[in-house]
Scaffold this motif. Structure first.
Motif, PDB file in Angstrom:
ATOM      1  N   GLY A  19       0.803  -1.210   0.000  1.00  0.00           N
ATOM      2  CA  GLY A  19       0.000   0.000   0.000  1.00  0.00           C
ATOM      3  C   GLY A  19       0.840   1.266   0.000  1.00  0.00           C
ATOM      4  N   ARG A  20       1.985   1.218   0.710  1.00  0.00           N
ATOM      5  CA  ARG A  20       2.840   2.397   0.788  1.00  0.00           C
ATOM      6  C   ARG A  20       3.368   2.798  -0.589  1.00  0.00           C
ATOM      7  N   ASP A  23       0.836   4.909  -2.430  1.00  0.00           N
ATOM      8  CA  ASP A  23       0.559   6.239  -1.911  1.00  0.00           C
ATOM      9  C   ASP A  23       1.207   7.283  -2.821  1.00  0.00           C
ATOM     10  N   GLY A  24       0.456   8.234  -3.251  1.00  0.00           N
ATOM     11  CA  GLY A  24       1.012   9.286  -4.101  1.00  0.00           C
ATOM     12  C   GLY A  24       1.173   8.888  -5.552  1.00  0.00           C
TER      13      GLY A  24
END
Length: 402
Positions: A19-20, A23-24
């Motif tokens: 998920g990280r 992000d963005g």
């Protein structure tokens, strides 16, 4: 033979990212690299993940490769979800991409456009060996959407090309550059290698002058690295060839920088010179500045949001996984904050714009300034920029600064 893949943690069968990493997604530039792993013969110095026809074996072929690559492009869309990701650059490397029909390369490009969309003015590059193209082929590349070609010139001296086991003759490069310009390409790079056993300063100067006479808007000049497992390494080990000399390498770099600068090409990365900011290789700049990219093909590396992964090496294993709708990734690593800081220093310090001083140990950086390795004025303005001497010793400078 090509070097082995690094170890890492397993990749989920569907290729799902942490998920990280997502992000963005979409706020950072996004690119594709497409690896074409085929060559007619293997050059003696080459350590890339490439295969001749006799090395391929069953389960993979040039004829089916474009279809397989398109499958991975579609997998990339599934993994990355619905994020809006206009593709700013595409770079097709190898191997020898131009062993495939231009139409095959165009189909892969069309798939990228269909799944993600090419950004307006996207840079689309392919590498090419001078002997692998003719005038019609270059025209077809332009027609299917390529905007830039990078030719592996390496040298203008026949005896240097012979040591490198390159097939083209020195006169071939001006001819293909002329065809390329006539086809409507505005951006042409020539790749050169210095430090080949038996090469002299005069040989290198002649190669640089020959390259510049073709009027490319971009030149890359790389020091020869004798990679373990290559025929060149075996020849050096047996004493048949003399290994590159560090002092000679430095002299060749200075010759290159002097001639290129005098001709109006300026360094923007240690090994790359461009005629103007708009002619720098935008794809490589995305690598050096931490953007996201998806690498398609056997052995190709990818990076999204601090997660890096690399595909299985052999084209047959790669094709088999995609046929099963399974990720072709061999393994991956998830970078922590310190890993990413170190990587930023390693990559951004290679650029003429340098890296932010806040990434560095100030005491070590000021010692580098005192030693003539970093420019003092940019440092006081928040950027660490290598001097010419610093460029010659870049690896050592980075080790001291991280």
């Amino acid at each position: 033979m090509p070097s082995t893949l690094p170890d890492g943690e397993p990749v989920p069968a569907d290729g799902a990212l942490p998920g990280r990493a997502l992000d963005g997604l979409g706020t950072r530039p996004f690119a594709f690299y497409v690896h074409v792993p085929f060559c007619v013969t293997r050059c003696g110095y080459c350590d890339f993940n490439t295969y001749t026809a006799t090395e391929l074996g069953p389960g993979a072929s040039r004829d089916s490769y474009a279809d397989t690559a398109v499958q991975e492009v579609r997998m990339a869309r599934r993994v990355l979800g619905d994020a809006v990701l206009p593709v700013e650059t595409v770079f097709v490397g190898g191997g020898t991409p131009t062993l495939l029909p231009a139409e095959d390369l165009g189909r892969v490009l069309d798939a990228i456009d269909a799944e993600f969309g090419l950004a307006p003015g996207a840079e689309v590059t392919t590498e090419a060996n001078p002997e692998s193209v003719d005038e019609r082929y270059v025209s077809r590349l332009r027609e299917v959407g390529f905007t830039r070609i990078s030719y592996g010139m390496q040298s203008a001296r026949e005896h240097v090309l012979a040591v490198l086991e390159r097939a083209h003759t020195p006169g071939r490069v001006p001819q293909v550059v002329d065809w390329t310009r006539r086809a409507g390409f505005e951006h042409i790079n020539l790749d050169l290698i210095y430090g080949t056993p038996g090469e002299t300063d005069d040989d290198w100067r002649a190669s640089m002058e020959a390259a510049l006479s073709a009027e490319p808007d971009h030149v890359s000049a790389y020091a020869l690295i004798v990679e373990e497992g290559t025929r060149l390494a075996a020849q050096v080990r047996r004493g048949e060839l003399t290994p590159p000399d560090d002092d000679a390498m430095a002299d060749r770099y200075l010759i290159a920088d002097e001639l290129l600068t005098a001709h109006g090409l300026h360094w923007y990365e240690i090994s790359n010179w461009a005629a103007a900011p708009g002619t720098a290789c935008r794809h490589n700049l995305l690598y050096w500045t931490g953007a996201d990219w998806w690498g398609v093909g056997p052995g190709a590396h990818s990076h999204v949001g601090g997660t890096r992964w690399w595909n299985v090496k052999h084209p047959a294993a790669y094709a088999a996984r995609l046929a099963e709708r399974t990720s072709p990734a061999h393994a991956r690593e998830i970078l922590d904050d310190d890993d990413r800081r170190v990587e930023r220093i390693m990559l951004e310090l290679r650029l003429a714009q340098g890296c932010p001083t806040g990434l560095l140990d100030d005491k070590a950086a000021r010692k580098a300034i005192d030693d003539g390795l970093l420019e003092p004025a940019p440092y006081e303005q928040g950027r660490a920029v290598l001097t010419l001497r610093g460029r010659l010793l870049a690896d050592a400078v980075v080790r001291d600064l991280v």
